[in-house]
Design a protein around this motif. Structure first.
Motif, PDB file in Angstrom:
ATOM      1  N   PHE A 225      -1.622 -10.318 -22.827  1.00  0.00           N
ATOM      2  CA  PHE A 225      -1.992  -9.174 -22.001  1.00  0.00           C
ATOM      3  C   PHE A 225      -1.968  -9.526 -20.515  1.00  0.00           C
ATOM      4  O   PHE A 225      -1.669  -8.673 -19.675  1.00  0.00           O
ATOM      5  N   ARG A 227       0.158 -11.393 -19.037  1.00  0.00           N
ATOM      6  CA  ARG A 227       1.551 -11.337 -18.575  1.00  0.00           C
ATOM      7  C   ARG A 227       2.013  -9.903 -18.320  1.00  0.00           C
ATOM      8  O   ARG A 227       2.943  -9.677 -17.554  1.00  0.00           O
ATOM      9  N   THR A 228       1.384  -8.937 -18.973  1.00  0.00           N
ATOM     10  CA  THR A 228       1.840  -7.556 -18.867  1.00  0.00           C
ATOM     11  C   THR A 228       1.190  -6.785 -17.719  1.00  0.00           C
ATOM     12  O   THR A 228       1.695  -5.729 -17.333  1.00  0.00           O
ATOM     13  N   ARG A 229       0.054  -7.233 -17.195  1.00  0.00           N
ATOM     14  CA  ARG A 229      -0.707  -6.523 -16.171  1.00  0.00           C
ATOM     15  C   ARG A 229      -0.930  -5.070 -16.600  1.00  0.00           C
ATOM     16  O   ARG A 229      -0.265  -4.136 -16.161  1.00  0.00           O
ATOM     17  N   LEU A 230      -1.863  -4.898 -17.495  1.00  0.00           N
ATOM     18  CA  LEU A 230      -2.133  -3.598 -18.101  1.00  0.00           C
ATOM     19  C   LEU A 230      -2.592  -2.555 -17.081  1.00  0.00           C
ATOM     20  O   LEU A 230      -3.293  -2.872 -16.116  1.00  0.00           O
ATOM     21  N   GLU A 234      -3.650   2.212 -20.295  1.00  0.00           N
ATOM     22  CA  GLU A 234      -3.301   1.359 -21.431  1.00  0.00           C
ATOM     23  C   GLU A 234      -4.536   0.680 -22.012  1.00  0.00           C
ATOM     24  O   GLU A 234      -4.616   0.447 -23.217  1.00  0.00           O
TER      25      GLU A 234
END
Length: 249
Positions: A225, A227-230, A234
């Motif tokens: 999570f 790595r995705t920068r929510l 989301e």
């Protein structure tokens, strides 16, 4: 760099041991035009009022007086979509690792979008630990001598403060918030951590996570999570899934 920009930068000292470093940090920040200093669980309670801190601040006592001391790192980063943990130590898990050179454009973009940024500096002897980094969006290292990369706490803060002042001042005549780019509504790391706790409960409820033998499932999810920068929406979606998992118990 103007005052509005400077106020979006939050400087967070975590579990600092030496009062002199707190005073020197305050001096570095004031010299470069910053003022938002947070002290998280310092080894000496009330460290900003100690004689050594005041002496080393050398004219920046107002930064010490306005600093906020707390035991909660979560509260210090709660409204900061971008949280950078400054440390030279590698980690198996945790947020993505980037150099300070690569971090600066992220900071400039956040400030342009009128978003707060937190910079975390860990204890002098050990640096930021895994829990501290779990509340960061990125782990950041300064490009120093690889044979001796360790900087004194106040020196590291001065390097960061100077280069940020330089970067944010290059378009000093422009309105920093007059941009055609719509800022992304990222979730702050405290919200991500709360969501992960919710997911831990949900995964245990459906039998996917054994609390007696969790292995490295949650650290791996945390790294994923990170790595995705929510986005905030989301987070709501993921918490809805966790709630459903718990209800199926």
């Amino acid at each position: 760099m103007n005052t509005a920009q400077a106020q979006l930068l939050r400087w967070v000292l975590v579990e600092t041991s030496h009062p002199g470093n707190v005073g020197s940090a305050a001096r570095a920040l004031k010299t470069m035009g910053f003022s938002d200093l947070r002290l998280i669980s310092p080894k000496i309670s009330g460290v900003a009022q100690t004689p050594e801190a005041i002496a080393l601040a050398s004219g920046a006592v107002d930064i010490l007086e306005s600093s906020q001391e707390s035991s909660s790192l979560e509260s210090a980063v709660q409204d900061c979509p971008l949280v950078l943990g400054l440390t030279s130590r590698d980690r198996e898990f945790g947020p993505p690792a980037i150099s300070w050179q690569d971090a600066r454009p992220l900071i400039e973009a956040a400030v342009t979008g009128n978003q707060r940024v937190a910079l975390l500096f860990g204890p002098e002897r050990t640096g930021l630990d895994n829990h501290h980094l779990s509340l960061c969006t990125h782990r950041v290292w300064l490009d120093a001598n690889p044979l001796y990369p360790s900087l004194n706490l106040a020196q590291a803060i001065m390097v960061c403060a100077f280069t940020l002042r330089e970067a944010l001042s290059k378009d000093a005549g422009a309105d920093p918030f007059n941009s055609n780019i719509e800022p992304v509504d990222y979730a702050d790391p405290a919200a991500v951590a709360a969501m992960l706790d919710h997911w831990r409960e949900g995964l245990e409820a459906i039998g996917y996570l054994d609390p007696a033998n969790p292995k490295k499932l949650m650290p791996r999810l945390q790294a994923l999570f990170a790595r995705t920068r929510l986005h905030k929406e989301e987070i709501d979606l993921l918490r809805g899934i966790a709630k459903l998992m718990i209800s199926r118990k």
